[in-house]
Scaffold this motif. Structure first.
Motif, short mmCIF file in Angstrom:
data_model
loop_
_atom_site.label_atom_id
_atom_site.label_comp_id
_atom_site.label_asym_id
_atom_site.label_seq_id
_atom_site.Cartn_x
_atom_site.Cartn_y
_atom_site.Cartn_z
N MET A 1 37.18 21.07 8.19
CA MET A 1 36.36 20.31 8.19
C MET A 1 37.26 18.69 7.15
O MET A 1 37.83 19.50 6.36
CB MET A 1 35.36 20.49 8.04
N LYS A 2 37.53 17.95 7.09
CA LYS A 2 37.40 16.93 5.70
C LYS A 2 36.05 16.90 4.68
O LYS A 2 35.15 16.40 5.20
CB LYS A 2 37.75 15.64 6.60
N HIS A 3 37.26 16.85 3.82
CA HIS A 3 36.25 16.53 2.36
C HIS A 3 36.86 15.72 1.58
O HIS A 3 38.28 15.46 1.86
CB HIS A 3 35.50 18.09 1.53
N PRO A 79 36.92 41.57 -12.57
CA PRO A 79 37.28 41.42 -10.94
C PRO A 79 35.58 41.85 -10.73
O PRO A 79 34.94 42.92 -10.85
CB PRO A 79 38.08 42.26 -10.61
N GLY A 80 35.32 41.07 -9.57
CA GLY A 80 33.88 41.03 -9.11
C GLY A 80 34.07 40.50 -7.69
O GLY A 80 34.62 39.66 -7.37
N ASN A 81 32.73 40.77 -6.80
CA ASN A 81 33.04 40.32 -5.29
C ASN A 81 31.53 39.57 -4.60
O ASN A 81 30.86 40.86 -5.65
CB ASN A 81 33.54 41.69 -4.56
N VAL A 82 32.32 38.37 -4.68
CA VAL A 82 30.84 37.96 -3.74
C VAL A 82 30.69 37.55 -2.02
O VAL A 82 32.16 37.47 -1.76
CB VAL A 82 30.73 36.89 -5.47
N THR A 83 30.36 36.98 -1.74
CA THR A 83 30.27 35.91 -0.88
C THR A 83 30.41 34.46 -1.38
O THR A 83 29.03 33.72 -1.79
CB THR A 83 28.81 35.80 0.11
N ILE A 84 30.82 33.39 -0.63
CA ILE A 84 30.96 32.20 -0.83
C ILE A 84 30.52 31.56 0.08
O ILE A 84 31.63 31.93 1.17
CB ILE A 84 32.37 32.03 -1.55
N ASP A 85 29.82 30.89 0.69
CA ASP A 85 29.43 29.54 1.76
C ASP A 85 29.75 28.84 1.84
O ASP A 85 29.15 28.15 0.85
CB ASP A 85 27.91 30.21 1.49
N ILE A 86 30.84 28.13 2.26
CA ILE A 86 30.97 26.44 2.71
C ILE A 86 30.62 26.27 3.97
O ILE A 86 30.32 26.86 4.34
CB ILE A 86 32.64 26.44 2.00
N HIS A 87 31.29 24.88 3.90
CA HIS A 87 30.81 24.57 5.12
C HIS A 87 31.10 25.24 6.53
O HIS A 87 30.93 25.61 7.69
CB HIS A 87 30.60 22.80 5.23
N LYS A 115 42.33 33.48 3.76
CA LYS A 115 41.25 33.04 4.77
C LYS A 115 41.23 31.76 5.74
O LYS A 115 40.42 31.56 6.65
CB LYS A 115 40.05 33.69 4.67
N ALA A 116 41.83 30.93 5.17
CA ALA A 116 41.60 29.85 5.28
C ALA A 116 43.13 28.14 5.50
O ALA A 116 43.16 28.41 4.35
CB ALA A 116 40.14 29.08 4.45
N VAL A 129 39.36 22.40 4.95
CA VAL A 129 39.61 23.47 5.39
C VAL A 129 39.17 24.40 6.48
O VAL A 129 38.54 23.45 7.05
CB VAL A 129 38.49 23.70 4.24
N ASN A 130 39.85 24.72 6.83
CA ASN A 130 39.85 24.94 8.51
C ASN A 130 39.83 26.58 9.02
O ASN A 130 40.78 27.29 8.07
CB ASN A 130 40.45 25.07 9.45
N ILE A 131 39.26 27.58 8.86
CA ILE A 131 39.46 28.89 9.00
C ILE A 131 40.38 29.48 9.62
O ILE A 131 40.35 29.18 11.37
CB ILE A 131 37.43 29.77 9.54
N VAL A 132 40.71 30.72 9.66
CA VAL A 132 42.48 31.09 10.05
C VAL A 132 42.06 32.74 10.22
O VAL A 132 42.45 33.36 11.67
CB VAL A 132 43.03 30.56 9.67
N SER A 133 41.00 32.79 9.60
CA SER A 133 40.74 34.90 9.74
C SER A 133 39.55 35.14 10.00
O SER A 133 38.14 34.88 9.90
CB SER A 133 40.48 35.31 7.77
N PRO A 134 40.10 35.95 11.44
CA PRO A 134 38.65 36.68 11.36
C PRO A 134 37.52 37.49 11.13
O PRO A 134 37.10 38.33 11.95
CB PRO A 134 39.85 37.60 13.02
N ARG A 135 37.82 37.89 10.23
CA ARG A 135 37.10 38.67 9.11
C ARG A 135 36.51 37.89 8.83
O ARG A 135 35.16 38.04 7.90
CB ARG A 135 37.93 39.52 8.07
N LEU A 136 35.88 36.46 8.64
CA LEU A 136 34.93 35.80 8.27
C LEU A 136 33.59 36.01 9.24
O LEU A 136 33.37 36.25 9.81
CB LEU A 136 35.64 34.07 8.22
#
Length: 138
Positions: A1-3, A79-87, A115-116, A129-136
């Protein structure tokens, strides 16, 4: 997707910068959309320590890292871990938290760029930004 690139004020001139709307999540808590800089020059991702505290992220105080910014200032980060949510999807990634509440959020190379696919088209004031990782997941 283009931004679109965002226009950032500056002196002697304004600059176009790649900013992406991101929702940070930890368990049942989430932020409203926050603009984060997509930074190919940053090794890791970064967010203000207040964000971790608000989300209830458990940061690792035993493994602090001093991060030196472009202005040569050093920020103590944890350091810490989070989930980020993008389109494009959800990303579980480590973030280094530090600095003050008004500090810019940054999505750096490790592991976000693994991952992208990120393509910068500054000449068009667009990036994608285009997803390339199957772990997403989404």
């Amino acid at each position: 997707m283009k931004h679109p690139y965002y226009l950032a004020p500056g002196d002697p001139r304004e600059a176009s910068i790649p900013m992406l709307e991101v929702v940070y999540r930890n368990g049942s808590k989430s932020t409203p959309p926050i603009l984060a800089l997509i930074d190919s020059g940053a090794s890791v991702s970064f967010a203000p320590l207040d964000l971790a505290m608000w989300l209830g992220v458990k940061v690792d105080t035993k493994h602090r890292m001093d991060i030196r910014g472009f202005n040569n200032a050093i920020t103590v980060c944890y350091p810490g871990n989070v989930t980020i949510d993008i389109h494009e999807g959800l990303f579980d990634i480590p973030i280094y938290f530090g600095g003050k509440a008004n500090t810019l959020c940054i999505l750096g190379q490790d592991p976000f760029f693994d991952k992208a696919q990120i393509v910068f088209e500054r000449y068009n004031d667009l990036f994608s930004v285009n997803i390339v990782s199957p772990r997403l997941h989404r």
